[in-house]
Design an enzyme around this catalytic site. Structure first.
Site, PDB file in Angstrom:
ATOM      1  N   ASN A  50       1.076  -1.276   0.019  1.00  0.00           N
ATOM      2  CA  ASN A  50       0.035  -0.066   0.166  1.00  0.00           C
ATOM      3  C   ASN A  50       0.921   1.366  -0.076  1.00  0.00           C
ATOM      4  OD1 ASN A  50      -0.090  -1.853   2.279  1.00  0.00           O
ATOM      5  ND2 ASN A  50      -2.158  -1.161   2.479  1.00  0.00           N
ATOM      6  N   CYS A  51       2.076   1.178   0.804  1.00  0.00           N
ATOM      7  CA  CYS A  51       2.997   2.416   0.821  1.00  0.00           C
ATOM      8  C   CYS A  51       3.431   2.795  -0.635  1.00  0.00           C
ATOM      9  CB  CYS A  51       3.999   2.202   1.782  1.00  0.00           C
ATOM     10  SG  CYS A  51       3.672   1.283   3.288  1.00  0.00           S
ATOM     11  N   ASP A  67      -3.866  -1.836  11.765  1.00  0.00           N
ATOM     12  CA  ASP A  67      -4.490  -0.561  11.855  1.00  0.00           C
ATOM     13  C   ASP A  67      -5.735  -0.394  12.521  1.00  0.00           C
ATOM     14  OD1 ASP A  67      -2.690   0.492  10.148  1.00  0.00           O
ATOM     15  OD2 ASP A  67      -3.860   0.849   8.511  1.00  0.00           O
ATOM     16  N   LYS A  97      31.096  14.773  14.798  1.00  0.00           N
ATOM     17  CA  LYS A  97      29.980  15.054  15.834  1.00  0.00           C
ATOM     18  C   LYS A  97      28.705  14.680  15.005  1.00  0.00           C
ATOM     19  CE  LYS A  97      32.656  18.315  18.476  1.00  0.00           C
ATOM     20  NZ  LYS A  97      32.793  19.663  18.111  1.00  0.00           N
TER      21      LYS A  97
HETATM   22  P1  FAD Z   1      -4.187  -3.484   5.428  1.00  0.00           P
HETATM   23  O1  FAD Z   1      -2.955  -3.622   5.131  1.00  0.00           O
HETATM   24  O2  FAD Z   1      -5.187  -2.324   5.033  1.00  0.00           O
HETATM   25  O3  FAD Z   1      -5.111  -4.891   5.114  1.00  0.00           O
HETATM   26  C1  FAD Z   1      -6.133  -4.925   5.553  1.00  0.00           C
HETATM   27  C2  FAD Z   1      -6.910  -5.926   4.471  1.00  0.00           C
HETATM   28  O4  FAD Z   1      -8.162  -6.554   5.141  1.00  0.00           O
HETATM   29  C3  FAD Z   1      -7.499  -4.976   3.336  1.00  0.00           C
HETATM   30  O5  FAD Z   1      -6.846  -5.369   2.169  1.00  0.00           O
HETATM   31  C4  FAD Z   1      -8.948  -5.309   3.205  1.00  0.00           C
HETATM   32  O6  FAD Z   1      -9.509  -5.445   1.997  1.00  0.00           O
HETATM   33  C5  FAD Z   1      -9.180  -6.301   4.104  1.00  0.00           C
HETATM   34  N1  FAD Z   1     -10.484  -6.631   4.680  1.00  0.00           N
HETATM   35  C6  FAD Z   1     -10.988  -5.895   5.627  1.00  0.00           C
HETATM   36  N2  FAD Z   1     -12.096  -6.107   6.127  1.00  0.00           N
HETATM   37  C7  FAD Z   1     -12.338  -7.595   5.608  1.00  0.00           C
HETATM   38  C8  FAD Z   1     -13.288  -8.655   5.890  1.00  0.00           C
HETATM   39  N3  FAD Z   1     -14.204  -8.578   6.543  1.00  0.00           N
HETATM   40  N4  FAD Z   1     -13.154  -9.756   5.272  1.00  0.00           N
HETATM   41  C9  FAD Z   1     -12.132  -9.837   4.140  1.00  0.00           C
HETATM   42  N5  FAD Z   1     -11.095  -8.959   4.139  1.00  0.00           N
HETATM   43  C10 FAD Z   1     -10.982  -7.872   4.818  1.00  0.00           C
HETATM   44  N6  FAD Z   1       2.514   3.021   6.498  1.00  0.00           N
HETATM   45  C11 FAD Z   1       3.937   3.132   6.638  1.00  0.00           C
HETATM   46  O7  FAD Z   1       4.390   2.746   7.808  1.00  0.00           O
HETATM   47  N7  FAD Z   1       4.675   3.983   5.965  1.00  0.00           N
HETATM   48  C12 FAD Z   1       4.111   4.343   4.609  1.00  0.00           C
HETATM   49  O8  FAD Z   1       5.058   4.801   3.893  1.00  0.00           O
HETATM   50  C13 FAD Z   1       2.747   4.077   4.350  1.00  0.00           C
HETATM   51  N8  FAD Z   1       2.354   4.554   3.221  1.00  0.00           N
HETATM   52  C14 FAD Z   1       1.108   4.250   2.852  1.00  0.00           C
HETATM   53  C15 FAD Z   1       0.440   4.807   1.692  1.00  0.00           C
HETATM   54  C16 FAD Z   1      -0.907   4.335   1.270  1.00  0.00           C
HETATM   55  C17 FAD Z   1      -1.126   5.157   0.339  1.00  0.00           C
HETATM   56  C18 FAD Z   1      -1.562   3.724   2.239  1.00  0.00           C
HETATM   57  C19 FAD Z   1      -3.070   3.435   1.903  1.00  0.00           C
HETATM   58  C20 FAD Z   1      -1.304   3.376   3.454  1.00  0.00           C
HETATM   59  C21 FAD Z   1       0.437   3.642   3.746  1.00  0.00           C
HETATM   60  N9  FAD Z   1       0.867   3.252   5.076  1.00  0.00           N
HETATM   61  C22 FAD Z   1       2.061   3.294   5.358  1.00  0.00           C
HETATM   62  C23 FAD Z   1      -0.210   2.443   6.005  1.00  0.00           C
HETATM   63  C24 FAD Z   1       0.065   1.164   5.960  1.00  0.00           C
HETATM   64  O9  FAD Z   1      -0.329   0.592   4.610  1.00  0.00           O
HETATM   65  C25 FAD Z   1      -0.638   0.368   6.930  1.00  0.00           C
HETATM   66  O10 FAD Z   1      -0.583   0.875   8.121  1.00  0.00           O
HETATM   67  C26 FAD Z   1      -0.843  -1.226   6.701  1.00  0.00           C
HETATM   68  O11 FAD Z   1      -1.124  -1.600   5.712  1.00  0.00           O
HETATM   69  C27 FAD Z   1      -2.062  -1.634   7.836  1.00  0.00           C
HETATM   70  O12 FAD Z   1      -1.846  -2.920   7.783  1.00  0.00           O
HETATM   71  P2  FAD Z   1      -3.305  -4.148   8.279  1.00  0.00           P
HETATM   72  O13 FAD Z   1      -2.830  -5.509   7.880  1.00  0.00           O
HETATM   73  O14 FAD Z   1      -3.777  -3.328   9.432  1.00  0.00           O
HETATM   74  O15 FAD Z   1      -4.255  -3.243   7.011  1.00  0.00           O
END
Ligand code: FAD
Length: 823
Positions: free
Chosen positions: A45-46, A286, A437
C-alpha cells in the site's frame, strides 16, 4: 492448544499476510486460511502513490505476494474476493461471502483479525462523486491512475496534508497535473509540531503546489467530467479529480458485531500479546488500539511497521510462544518532493496537551561534513524530560540524512536513554556520510548542557516583544542582519562582543541569538562569565523564522520533466522553462551554511556591474527564504529561483543602486541625530525619528551634547564626587527626561503637564519610554565627553547602555550616514 490447529485470518495484506507466513514457519501442520475481500493480497500500500507518480514503473512490483505463490511457498489457503461478514464466537466459526455471493462457514481454533482501516470520506455534498477518490487499495490506485493517464487532467484537488495527501500531491505534479492542496489545520503533516512543518510549506510552494492551509472543502459539484469544489474560504477550485486523504478510521464493525471489546480511541482492544477480549481471537494492524511507548496512553497509529510486527507476534502467541508487543512509538517518515520529514516519540503539542513535563532544543546541522560536496542542512528538534533527561521525542526535516538521525533517536527512546547518553553514541562517520560529531551527538551536547545547567536557553515565545527587563542581542554579522533580524534586537557581532560589552545594560537579562545557536552559545559563555544574566535562543534566528513564519517566500514553481504513464521521462515539461543563461557568473555554495552563501554572493556582486546576473546554488534550506529579503534590502533583484536536486538555485541581477561596492550598503542606511536641546518637545521629536528609523532596520546613532545630555541622566540622585560648581550645575539642570520642559508654552510647567496628559490619553509613549524603546531597538546613545566634563556629569549618572564619545566619534558616524539631523 495442539500444534495441528486451524487458523483463520481476516485481511490479507500487511498484518494478515505477516501473521500467515509466521504461522506457517512455526507449524507445518497447521491449517491456515486467509480471507481477503479485495482482489489482491500482500500488496505494497505504501508504494501506491509512487506508481501513480511514475517512480515505481511496473505495477507488478507492488504485488509482494500472490495467492498462488502464497499457496506454493507457504501452503496457505488464500480466498480473495471473499469477505468475512460475521464471526460466530460461540461456534468458533466465521461466515464468509465468496465472489459468487455464496456464504460459507469456516471453523477456527484461532482467529486473527487484520482488517485494516478505511479512508474517511467527508460527509459533504458531492463527496460520493466518481471523481472524488480515496487511496487504500490497488483498485483505488488503478482508478486514479487511469484518469491521470487517459484524461491528462489539468488540475487535481488534494484534501488533507497527511502523508498520503503529500505523496499524492507530489505524484500528481510529477505527472503534470496542477495541484491545489487544502488542509484544515495551519500545517501539513499533523504528527509534527507546526514550526517543523514550515520548511514543508515552503517546499510545496516551491514545487508549484497551490497550498491552502486552514481551509476545508464544503461541497463538490460534478458537471460533465469537471468538479467544482467549494472551499471554506469562499473560493472555488475547478478540477478534474479530487483525492480525499483526510485520515483513516479503524475497521471494527466485524469485531464490534461479534461483541469484542473496543478501546476508548475506537480501535479493537488487545493485550500485549495482541489477544482481544476473546481468548481465541487476536487482532493486529490499523484496526487495533495501541499503547503509546513514551506516554503510556491509548492511541491509534496506522503504520506498516507495527502492523507487520503485530502479525508476527499474534502468530507466535497462537503457538504458545510468549511474544510481547512493546507499544508503539509512532516513528514515521514522509517524502515531500526534495525534503524528508520524520519523527519518533511524542511531539511538543501532544506533550503540552497531556500536561507532561518537557524541555526542547533545536539544532540545524549539516547531514555530513560541510567541506564534502553536497552537504545539506537539516533541522532537528529534540524533546526530553527535564527531570531525568529521558528522551521523549524527536522530529527532523531536511533533504538528506533525516531518516538515519530519527532512527537512531528512535532506538535511544526504546532503550530508555537520556540526552546525556546521546553524547556518547558512537556512530559511523566519514565525510560523505556524517560528521565526527553527528547531529545526534550534537543534539545530545546541546540538551545535556541545558540539562546540567551549563547553558540556559530561551525560545521564540521569549524573544517576541520581550518585557523591559530583557534585551535582545543579535551576535551575527552585519551581512546576516541585512537578511532579517528579530525586531528590537541590538547587533554586536560575536567577534566584537568582548570589546563592546559596555554597550549592554547590566541590569537586564540578555537574550542572545545567532543564526542556528552555536555563536549564541559562545556569546552566552562570554556574557555569563562577565556577570551578565543571559539565555541563548535555541536554534537561533533560523528556528525563530520557522516558528513565526517570517518572510514566507512564494518562489517560482520548479520546472520539471514529466514522467509518462510507464514512468519513462516523457520529454514534456510541465512549466515554462526559464533559462538562467543570461548569467555568466555562477557560485556553487552547496555545503556552505548561512551566512556562507550570502557572503559568497556579496563578494561576487562587489566585482560585478549593475545589470549583470549571477546564479548561485545553495543547499542551505534557509537560503530560499533569506535571499528574497536580502536582495530587497540591498537593492538587487531576485530574478528567478527554483529547486534543483535538493538545493535552491537563484538568479540575482545586480541593482543599479549598487554601483559602489556592496559593503557600504549598511552604511547608506545609517542615520545620525545630534541632540543638542534638552527641551521636552524637541527630545520627543528626536526619539520618535530614532525609533522609527530603527524599526526600518536602520542603524541610528544619537549624539547628546550640551542640554541634550540631561535626557540621559538617571532620574535618581547618584552619589558621585563633584566640585562645588559641578554640584550647583547639576542641581540647576533637569535630572532625566521626565523633568524636561516644553520649549514653548511651558507656562510654569502647566503646558508640559497638559501635553503629557494628552499623550497619556492618546496612548503616546512617554519620553522615558521612547528612550527605552530606542535603546532596545539598538539605537546607539552617545554622550559627548567634552560636555560631560564641562557640566561635571559623571559616567555613573547616565542611564545604562549609554556610550561616551568625542567629536571624532560623531564625525566618523556622521560621515558614514545618509541622514544627519541637528535637534
Ligand atoms: P491493510 O494492509 O489495509 O490490510 C487490511 C486488508 O483487510 C484489506 O486489504 C481489506 O480489504 C481486508 N479486509 C478488511 N475487512 C475484511 C473482511 N471483513 N473480510 C476480508 N477481508 C477484509 N505505512 C507506513 O508505515 N509507511 C508508509 O509509507 C505508508 N504509506 C502508505 C501509503 C498508502 C497509500 C496507504 C493506503 C497506506 C500507507 N501506510 C504506510 C499504512 C500501511 O499501509 C498500513 O498501516 C498497513 O497496511 C496496515 O496493515 P493492516 O494489515 O492493518 O491493514
Amino acid at each position: 492448544m495442539s500444534q495441528k490447529k486451524r487458523i483463520v485470518i481476516i485481511g490479507g495484506v500487511a498484518g494478515g499476510a505477516s501473521a500467515a507466513a509466521r504461522a506457517r514457519r512455526l507449524s507445518e501442520d497447521a491449517e491456515i486460511v486467509m480471507f481477503e475481500r479485495g482482489e489482491y493480497i500482500s500488496f505494497a500500500n505504501c508504494g501506491l502513490p509512487y506508481h501513480i507518480g511514475g517512480a515505481i514503473k511496473e505495477r507488478d512490483r507492488l504485488l509482494v505476494q500472490t495467492p498462488r505463490a502464497m499457496k506454493k511457498r507457504f501452503g496457505i489457503d488464500v480466498r480473495t474476493n471473499t469477505e468475512v461478514i460475521a464471526v460466530d464466537r460461540a461456534a468458533r466459526e466465521v461466515v464468509a461471502r465468496g465472489p459468487d455471493g455464496a456464504e460459507t462457514r469456516e471453523r477456527y481454533d484461532a482467529l486473527i483479525l487484520s482488517p485494516g482501516a478505511e479512508p474517511v470520506r467527508l460527509p459533504i455534498p458531492g463527496a460520493q462523486s466518481k471523481r472524488v477518490f480515496t487511496l487504500r487499495s490497488m483498485t483505488d490506485m488503478d482508478a486514479i491512475k487511469k484518469v491521470v493517464d487517459d484524461e491528462r487532467p489539468s488540475r487535481a484537488l488534494v484534501i488533507g496534508g497527511g502523508y498520503i495527501g503529500l505523496e499524492m500531491a507530489e505524484a500528481l505534479i510529477d505527472r503534470g497535473v496542477n495541484v491545489t492542496l487544502v488542509e484544515l489545520e495551519k500545517q501539513v503533516f499533523a504528527p509534527i509540531d507546526p514550526e517543523m512543518a514550515a520548511p514543508l510549506h515552503q517546499q510545496l510552494l516551491m514545487q508549484g503546489v497551490d497550498l491552502k492551509l486552514g481551509t476545508s472543502v464544503t461541497s463538490f459539484r460534478d458537471e460533465g467530467g469537471r468538479l467544482t469544489a467549494q472551499l471554506s474560504s469562499g473560493q472555488t477550485v475547478e478540477c478534474e479529480l479530487a483525492i480525499m486523504s483526510v485520515g483513516v478510521r479503524p475497521e471494527v464493525n466485524l469485531a464490534r458485531e461479534a461483541g469484542l471489546k473496543i478501546g476508548a480511541r475506537g480501535g479493537i482492544a488487545v493485550d500485549e500479546h495482541m489477544r482481544t477480549s476473546d481468548e481465541r481471537i487476536w487482532a493486529v494492524g490499523d484496526a487495533v488500539g495501541v499503547t503509546d511507548f513514551v506516554g503510556g496512553f491509548e492511541t491509534l497509529v496506522p503504520l506498516a511497521g507495527p502492523a507487520n510486527r503485530q502479525g508476527r507476534i499474534a502468530a507466535d502467541n497462537i503457538f504458545d510462544r510468549p511474544s510481547i508487543y512493546r507499544k508503539t512509538q509512532g516513528t514515521a517518515i514522509c517524502k515531500v518532493f526534495d525534503l524528508a520529514v520524520a519523527m519518533t516519540g511524542l511531539s511538543e503539542k501532544v506533550l503540552k496537551r497531556r500536561g507532561m513535563s518537557y524541555d526542547k532544543v533545536y539544532i540545524h546541522p549539516a547531514n555530513h561534513a560541510g567541506y564534502y560536496p553536497g552537504a545539506t542542512q537539516m533541522s532537528l528538534k529534540l524533546l526530553y524530560d527535564p527531570r531525568d533527561g529521558r528522551i521523549l521525542g524527536a522530529q527532523a526535516v531536511g533533504a538528506k540524512g533525516v531518516d538515519k538521525r530519527i532512527d537512531v533517536i528512535a532506538v535511544a527512546i526504546r532503550a530508555g536513554m537520556t540526552v546525556l547518553d546521546l553524547q556518547d553514541l558512537e556512530l559511523c562517520y566519514a565525510p560523505p556520510y556524517g560528521s565526527a560529531k553527528d547531529p545526534v551527538n550534537y543534539a545530545g551536547f546541546v540538551a545535556s548542557n541545558v540539562f546540567k545547567g551549563d547553558a540556559k536557553l530561551c525560545h521564540t515565545e521569549d524573544v517576541i516583544d520581550p518585557p523591559g527587563n530583557k534585551i535582545l542581542l543579535d551576535v551575527r554579522t552585519a551581512g546576516e542582519v541585512e537578511a532579517g533580524t528579530i525586531p528590537g534586537a541590538v547587533n554586536i557581532p560575536i567577534d566584537e562582543l568582548r570589546s563592546r560589552l559596555g554597550e549592554l545594560p547590566r541590569d537586564k537579562e540578555v537574550l542572545v541569538f545567532c543564526q542556528v545557536g552555536l555563536r549564541g552559545y559562545l556569546a552566552c559563555r562570554i556574557l555569563s562569565q562577565k556577570g551578565y544574566a543571559c539565555r541563548n535562543l535555541s536554534g537561533g534566528y533560523k528556528t525563530y523564522t520557522m516558528v513565526t513564519g517570517v518572510a514566507p517566500l512564494v518562489p517560482e514553481p520548479v520546472t520539471r520533466e514529466l514522467k509518462s504513464d510507464t514512468g519513462e521521462k516523457s520529454g514534456r515539461m510541465v512549466r515554462k522553462e526559464e533559462v538562467v543563461s543570461a548569467a555568466t557568473r555562477h557560485i556553487d555554495a552547496r555545503g556552505l551554511q548561512c551566512p556562507g552563501p550570502i557572503m559568497r554572493l556579496r563578494q561576487e556582486l562587489d566585482a560585478m556591474q549593475a545589470g549583470e546576473a549571477v546564479t548561485i546554488i545553495s543547499s542551505d534550506p534557509g537560503f530560499a527564504r533569506d535571499i528574497g529579503g536580502w536582495c530587497h534590502s540591498t537593492g538587487n533583484e531576485l530574478a528567478q529561483m527554483k529547486a534543483e536536486d535538493g538545493a535552491t538555485l537563484a538568479k540575482i541581477v545586480k541593482g543599479e543602486i549598487q554601483a559602489a561596492p556592496l559593503t557600504p550598503a549598511a552604511e547608506r542606511k545609517k542615520k545620525t541625530i545630534v541632540v543638542f536641546s534638552g527641551d521636552f518637545d524637541r527630545a520627543m521629536a528626536a526619539f520618535i525619528i530614532a525609533n522609527g528609523a530603527a524599526t526600518m532596520g536602520t542603524e541610528v546613532t544619537m549624539f547628546f551634547t550640551f542640554w541634550g545630555l540631561n535626557l540621559l541622566r538617571r532620574p535618581q540622585p547618584v552619589a558621585v564626587s563633584k566640585t562645588f560648581i559641578e554640584r550647583m550645575f547639576a542641581w540647576m539642570m533637569p535630572r532625566g527626561a521626565d523633568r524636561t520642559k516644553l520649549s514653548k508654552m511651558n507656562m510654569a510647567g502647566l503646558g508640559t503637564a497638559m501635553i503629557k496628559g494628552i499623550m497619556r490619553q492618546k496612548n503616546v509613549q512617554s519620553l522615558p519610554q521612547l528612550i527605552e524603546s530606542a535603546r532596545q531597538a539598538g539605537v546607539k546613545l552617545v554622550a559627548c565627553t567634552m560636555t560631560m566634563d564641562l557640566m561635571g556629569i559623571k559616567r555613573d549618572e547616565l542611564l545604562n547602555g549609554v556610550e561616551e564619545g568625542g567629536v571624532a566619534t560623531y564625525l566618523d558616524t556622521a560621515e558614514a550616514s545618509r541622514v544627519n539631523l541637528f535637534i
